[in-house]
Design an enzyme around this catalytic site. Structure first.
Site, PDB file in Angstrom:
ATOM      1  N   ASP A 161      28.202  43.351  40.632  1.00  0.00           N
ATOM      2  CA  ASP A 161      29.038  43.634  41.799  1.00  0.00           C
ATOM      3  C   ASP A 161      28.246  43.442  43.093  1.00  0.00           C
ATOM      4  OD1 ASP A 161      31.528  44.913  43.014  1.00  0.00           O
ATOM      5  OD2 ASP A 161      29.930  46.207  43.790  1.00  0.00           O
TER       6      ASP A 161
ATOM      7  N   GLU B 178      29.702  38.394  41.395  1.00  0.00           N
ATOM      8  CA  GLU B 178      30.771  38.557  42.384  1.00  0.00           C
ATOM      9  C   GLU B 178      30.194  38.164  43.743  1.00  0.00           C
ATOM     10  OE1 GLU B 178      33.673  41.967  44.316  1.00  0.00           O
ATOM     11  OE2 GLU B 178      31.509  42.118  44.286  1.00  0.00           O
TER      12      GLU B 178
END
Length: 870
Positions: free
Chosen positions: A421, A476
């Protein structure tokens, strides 16, 4: 020195340098490129040696008590070979990167030098990443040894239920590297600290204050559910063998292309409460498997004290979230997934940490320097938008903590990979804030690049794939940094996939701001194919991001309030419902088929889950009403949600039958603005999407690569998907040659063949090429079986005659002959029956035995914009 060019994380760095030291930068140039050119020596050879070592002898440092965090002081100079200094593989993959060669040389050297230090002082990268075996609470020689890195502490104790929270008899000792340790011997053959009992690290900092903190390496953390706003407690987790979960099933093999089901365990219940790992395993995993996904991506696994953070403000990095159960319960979930053939990825958050003081790592920061902290100091250590702390990736102990964290989840819980992330925030000093990336390469390789973070990610990917070669690792990243998805051996950062984050934004823009007549086929197809050549993407129409409060799911954008009253099959569908279901199927399918090399869907969106997600918070009265999944909607047979779910299942079954996601052959042959039609090939399938709100085209001409006969493999207008059954699935479509073979400009839409189809409004249909050679083989087999049966017929008559003779006392033991003939006939009949079964041709695509012709045409190569060149 530029902030992006910070010092290598070395044992000596903690004592010898500071980030702003002028003394140690005088010999270096003031530009990124010049510094790289001066420092770089033999990066390519070193990179190859460290990725594929032939042999090495590690000088291991034995652990004493107390342990050394940094191991030993190092003042050695790294010497490198000067051979092959000019070749970096990624520059051959994308020649436009060659002006930034110095940048790649610099970061490669930092990566290689860091691995060299690990080998010299820790036994190598993989050994270095076993920090959880030394730090935290571990059994050693009839006792428990607890170690904690806290250089800023003046005194320290371990406290907990085991000593009545009085640490006067359990004072810890500090070594020269800031590591506190204590050995607590067993009592009467039992651990002094019982399993599942609360513990904390108590220390005094420079202001003379004593504070209690959760141990950084704690493996479980809980909170009193009956006390509002209570702080979390660390829990010593060491269950006896009778309570420890033992894995029963092996990891499933890596799929050709990941089809990912993104899930949040806590909000996966149909009831307004937090769901458990075991309930998710028993009730939700079978749904995922039934819809033909091959991978589950779990959010919010790492402990986070604030539930509404969606798991992204991590407080305890080695702890599975206690809201949903114990670490053993999570292991049960992963093992259950493996038993179903599902791989499990973890949403890992190494881009930042919770700002909480009492619950998380931030509590160890008491104003010390960056070298003695997990985080940078000042503005560099704080993310303004996220209200969270930012790691110092150039710190030796931070690297140990984060790399060991990855290994812990892989080995202790058997995860199959990670989704990293917030990678954009890691890659740049500006963290992507107020940055509109245009694709200009200067945006990626400049003073704004955080090389320490880049090197950490290279180390992380190298470690993951060393431990688990078949791991799937996804980034991401919204910036589109070149090389993010290329191997470390080429000078890339090493991710297997990146998320295609622009695609959902494009769909939301269309749904919010354009009516159907304004949809541009060229714009849609360009955005779906606009990705870097040779770097794989995971496409998605919507994830959890598009469902959180303030936004809506795609289904709710399309149908809004009519979903509350118009989803019953017992009444005719309204125009809004007809349009919504049709476009929901088309949007998700074209995203899957054209948008990447893998696909992701968030839990519930496969059947058009209405409304939005809103975690319990003060603003909604701490309600769980919008923090659950209404599985009853798709389970109720007379509701139309079942149609979207059935189509989602069929999409994935199609990729199982004809693996188009993993095919590099992709060609958009038609983006018809007037008729609102997009035609493309993926593998050897031909996809026809008609986005026109009204027009149906009979005899619409579509181009294709291979000549032959085509049939429908999947159509969104089928009755079982809530359509009107206008496209027959048993019709043969024969191709016609177009133009001069090998001369694309004479072809139809640059394709050498074509066939005509029926394309109803707001539908998508996929065509596969029938393998005529299979039919000929089947006919030959049938003929051969007939001949064999004819040949066996006289033998049968002889058998019957011999049997009659035997009944009347025939001579010379005819029974042996009869048994021989009967056995021979039975064997032939068994073989013929098997042949008959193998040549039957079922009617439907799902059951059809089709030998798909070549999936990857070597004559078609994907270009950088996602299109194909013949």
């Amino acid at each position: 020195m530029l902030s992006s060019l910070s010092l290598l994380a070395t044992p000596s760095a903690f004592r010898s340098f500071s980030p702003s030291s002028n003394k140690n930068r005088s010999s270096c140039s003031t530009t990124n490129h010049q510094l790289a050119a001066e420092c770089y020596r033999g990066s390519r050879n070193l990179l190859r040696r460290h990725l594929f070592p032939c042999s090495s002898v590690y000088r291991r440092v034995s652990y004493g008590s107390p342990i050394s965090a940094v191991m030993i002081q190092d003042t050695s100079t790294i010497t490198t070979s000067e051979e092959d200094t000019e070749h970096i593989g990624i520059l051959d993959v994308d020649t436009a990167l060659r002006p930034f060669k110095d940048h790649f040389q610099y970061r490669i050297k930092k990566y290689v030098d860091q691995k060299t230090l690990f080998e010299e002082h820790e036994g190598g990268l993989e050994e270095f990443a076993k920090g959880y075996l030394k730090f935290g609470f571990n059994k050693e020689d009839d006792g428990i040894v607890y170690r904690e890195w806290a250089p800023a502490a003046q005194e320290a104790q371990v406290v907990g239920d085991f000593n009545g929270w009085d640490g006067s008899n359990h004072k810890m000792e500090k070594n020269q590297f800031g590591v506190w340790s204590i050995r607590i011997p067993d009592s009467e053959g039992k651990p002094a600290i019982p399993h599942n009992s609360r513990v904390k690290f108590r220390f005094k900092h420079g202001d003379g204050l004593w504070v209690d903190r959760i141990p950084a390496w704690i493996k479980y953390a809980t909170v009193d559910p009956n006390a509002f706003g209570a702080p979390y407690d660390g829990v010593h987790w060491d269950p006896p063998s009778s309570e420890r979960y033992e894995f029963k099933y092996p990891r499933p093999p890596q799929p050709k292309a990941p089809r990912i089901y993104e899930a949040h365990v806590g909000m996966s219940s149909s009831e307004p409460h937090i769901n458990s790992y075991r309930e998710f395993a028993d009730e939700v995993l079978p749904r995922i498997k039934a819809n033909n996904y091959n991978t589950v991506q779990l959010m919010a696994v790492m402990e986070h004290s604030y539930y509404a953070s969606f798991g992204y403000h991590v407080t305890n990095f080695f702890s599975a979230s206690s809201r949903s159960g114990t670490p053993e319960d999570l292991k049960y979930l992963i093992d259950k997934a493996h038993s179903l053939g599902l791989r499990v990825l973890m949403d890992v958050v190494h881009s930042h940490a919770s700002n909480n003081v009492t619950d998380g790592l931030n509590g160890f920061d008491v104003g010390q320097s960056s070298q003695e902290s997990y985080f940078h100091t000042g503005e560099r250590g704080y993310h303004n938008l996220w209200d969270s702390r930012l790691f110092n990736y150039g710190n030796w102990e931070v690297l140990r903590f984060l790399l060991s964290n990855l290994r812990w989840w892989l080995e202790e819980f058997k995860f199959d990979g990670f989704r990293f992330d917030g990678v954009t925030s890691m890659l740049y000093h500006h963290h992507g804030i107020n940055m509109a990336f245009t694709g200009n390469y200067n945006e990626y390789f400049s003073e704004a690049t955080d090389v320490d973070a880049v090197v950490y990610l290279m180390l992380a990917n190298s470690l993951i794939h060393s431990i688990l070669p078949d791991a799937t690792v996804i980034a991401e990243d919204v910036s589109g940094m070149p090389g993010l998805g290329r191997p470390v051996s080429e000078g890339g950062i090493g991710f297997d996939y990146r998320l295609a984050m622009a695609i959902p934004d494009k769909w939301i823009d269309y749904l919010k701001n354009k009516n159907d007549e304004e949809w541009s086929m060229k714009d849609l197809s360009w955005n779906l194919t606009n990705r870097r050549h040779t770097e794989k993407c995971i496409s998605y129409a919507e994830s959890h991001d598009q469902s959180i409060v303030g936004d809506k799911t795609i289904a709710f954008f399309l149908m809004d309030k009519e979903m509350y009253s118009g989803m019953s099959c017992l009444t005719d569908a309204s125009p809004a419902i007809e349009r919504g279901i049709a476009l929901h199927k088309m949007i998700h399918f074209i995203t899957m088929a054209l948008g990447g090399e893998g696909y992701l869907n968030f839990m519930g969106n496969e059947f058009g889950h209405p409304e939005w997600i809103d975690f319990p918070r003060e603003g909604n009265g701490w309600s769980y009403e919008k923090c659950r999944r209404h599985w009853n909607l798709v389970d109720t047979d007379h509701l139309r949600y079942k149609f979207m779910n059935a189509f989602d299942r069929a999409m994935h079954a199609l990729d199982d039958k004809f693996p188009f996601l993993s095919s590099t052959k992709q060609m958009v042959s038609c983006a018809d603005e007037k008729n609102k039609v997009i035609v493309f090939e993926r593998g050897d399938l031909v996809f026809v999407f008609n986005f026109h709100p009204e027009n149906t085209y009979d005899g619409y001409k579509v181009g294709c690569d291979l000549p032959g006969k085509y049939r429908v493999a999947l159509g969104s207008d089928a009755w079982e998907f809530g359509g009107h059954g206008r496209v027959a699935h048993d019709v043969d479509h024969f191709t016609s040659p177009e133009g001069i073979p090998g001369v694309p400009e004479t072809n139809f839409n640059n394709r050498p063949n074509s066939f005509k189809v029926l394309s109803p409004a707001r539908t998508c249909v996929v065509y596969y090429k029938v393998d005529e050679s299979l039919k000929e083989t089947n006919e030959a087999n049938l003929s051969g079986v007939d001949e064999m049966l004819k040949a066996d017929a006289p033998k049968q008559e002889n058998v019957e005659e011999s049997t009659i003779l035997d009944a009347h006392g025939a001579e010379e033991n005819p029974g042996e002959t009869n048994e021989h003939h009967l056995a021979s006939v039975d064997e032939r009949l068994r073989k013929d029956g098997a042949k008959q079964e193998s040549i039957e041709e079922p009617a439907s695509m799902v059951d059809e035995t089709i030998a798909a012709s070549k999936l990857d045409d070597p004559g078609v190569e994907e270009t950088e914009d996602g299109m194909s060149d013949e």
